[in-house]
Enzyme design. Sequence first.
Site, PDB file in Angstrom:
ATOM      1  N   ARG A  33      71.001  28.564  32.236  1.00  0.00           N
ATOM      2  CA  ARG A  33      72.201  29.119  32.881  1.00  0.00           C
ATOM      3  C   ARG A  33      73.317  28.096  32.845  1.00  0.00           C
ATOM      4  O   ARG A  33      73.125  26.944  33.243  1.00  0.00           O
ATOM      5  CB  ARG A  33      71.878  29.508  34.322  1.00  0.00           C
ATOM      6  N   ARG A  74      87.192  30.855  50.106  1.00  0.00           N
ATOM      7  CA  ARG A  74      86.809  29.574  50.682  1.00  0.00           C
ATOM      8  C   ARG A  74      87.829  29.089  51.708  1.00  0.00           C
ATOM      9  O   ARG A  74      89.000  29.490  51.677  1.00  0.00           O
ATOM     10  CB  ARG A  74      86.686  28.509  49.581  1.00  0.00           C
ATOM     11  N   LYS A 220      75.409  40.492  39.425  1.00  0.00           N
ATOM     12  CA  LYS A 220      74.882  39.723  40.559  1.00  0.00           C
ATOM     13  C   LYS A 220      75.108  40.535  41.835  1.00  0.00           C
ATOM     14  O   LYS A 220      76.253  40.747  42.251  1.00  0.00           O
ATOM     15  CB  LYS A 220      75.598  38.371  40.640  1.00  0.00           C
ATOM     16  N   THR A 278      68.202  32.072  43.955  1.00  0.00           N
ATOM     17  CA  THR A 278      68.674  31.366  45.150  1.00  0.00           C
ATOM     18  C   THR A 278      67.541  30.760  45.967  1.00  0.00           C
ATOM     19  O   THR A 278      66.701  31.477  46.505  1.00  0.00           O
ATOM     20  CB  THR A 278      69.543  32.264  46.068  1.00  0.00           C
TER      21      THR A 278
END
Length: 478
Positions: A33, A74, A220, A278
Amino acid sequence: MLRRTKILATLGPATDKAGVLEGLFSAGVDVVRLNFSHGSAQDHIDRANAVRELSKKTGRLVGILADLQGPKIRIARFKENKVFLHEGQNFALDINLDPTAGDNTQVGITYAPLAQEVKPGSRLLLDDGRVVLDVENIDGMRVDCKVVVGGDLSNNKGINLMGGGLSAPALTDKDKEDIKTIAKIEADYVAISFPRSGDDLHKARRLLLEAGCHAAIVAKVERAEAIEVLDEIILASDAIMVARGDLGVEIGDAHLPAEQKRMIKRARELNRIAITATQMMESMIENPIPTRAEVFDVANAIYDGTDAIMLSAETASGKYPIKAVEAMHRVCIEAEKQPIVRISDHRVTLSFDRVDEGIAMSAMYMANHSKINGIAALTESGATTLWMSRISSAIPIFAFSSQHKTLGKVTLYRGVFPVYFSTEAQDHAEINRLIVAKLKKRGHAKMGDRFIITKGDLTGVQGGTNALKVVIVGQGLT
């Protein structure tokens, strides 16, 4: 024993060190990845080139997945880089605050619409839920909150809204630029972050094709909204990733196990690939062995039927990237010995509209109910082996193809192993002999082994698989 579950490892500074990538190959990585949330375009190009070169050198094809950053919502930065928030104190998120002037009472944010998309009572989760804020008041572009769960908070941590609902688009301007790099790399898969619907994935596919990239698309699943339209998202993609970090924050950790099982099951039912990701072996960022809980987590994902399991910081920046892959490999081998991952009733009550799909299902039924050592599928698009891989089995499936993009895609298919195969021969007996010789040379076949071979009357024709033959190694092939 060939491992059926695929291991996906993230590349980064730790894997750039001398000998580490070679070590990952030896440990059994199937796909790497490239995380476009970090590093430069040239970093990703260099890493992809290193993987391609090593694949040629070793004769072992390792696929490449490029993971787009997507809309990262963020906080900005603090004057002292980090603050500690106490439970019950006030804390504000303000788009108009200097992005470097955060302190113990307030911090800037990167997402301008936040004040319009939350309301008093909304719950915000920062840093993957480590800090929890409840919205008390909206004052223009400023969101005034009360700290529910305190703790350390440092620069640039992510913000999630409990229950989902933030409208940030799945593809950002950065992603669109990164797609141009991905086209140069000729990645096998591209992961789309935070899709809300099938339309996000259709748009991504159009942009990829316009850039000359024919990579398969991984959705995802990390937004609460995505759960509500799961089938739509699965059908618009080639694979889904159960992205448990952001998804767990949005829907709540307690809901994750059931959703993981449902997503993997539904992906398999709809003939798509499932990746579980994850924190699978997160302790191995610092430690040379996984925790028992992590071992159980990996094994349970295999029992659920996942095609692939993913390592993130464990290999990208951890101290023991090779040991992390080796540990995953060991767990996979033992988990795959259990009957739950070898027995399947998938689609046994259905009829098939396509001959090639019927051949694929027939091959798997025969393989699971008679003495067969392996299946060799001569395939142009990889569709036959994809259908086969949806059936739980202990039988290895070898995808024989001359199409490099097909071989790259099957690196993620559970139980499917890519074999480059190109021949001018049209005689079926000769093709069978060549296939068996290739299997013997690679150490996958020995005298007396029984193999199923599937292929079409005309080689090189996509969707033309219409024949199934059982051959015995060492006996005349006609």
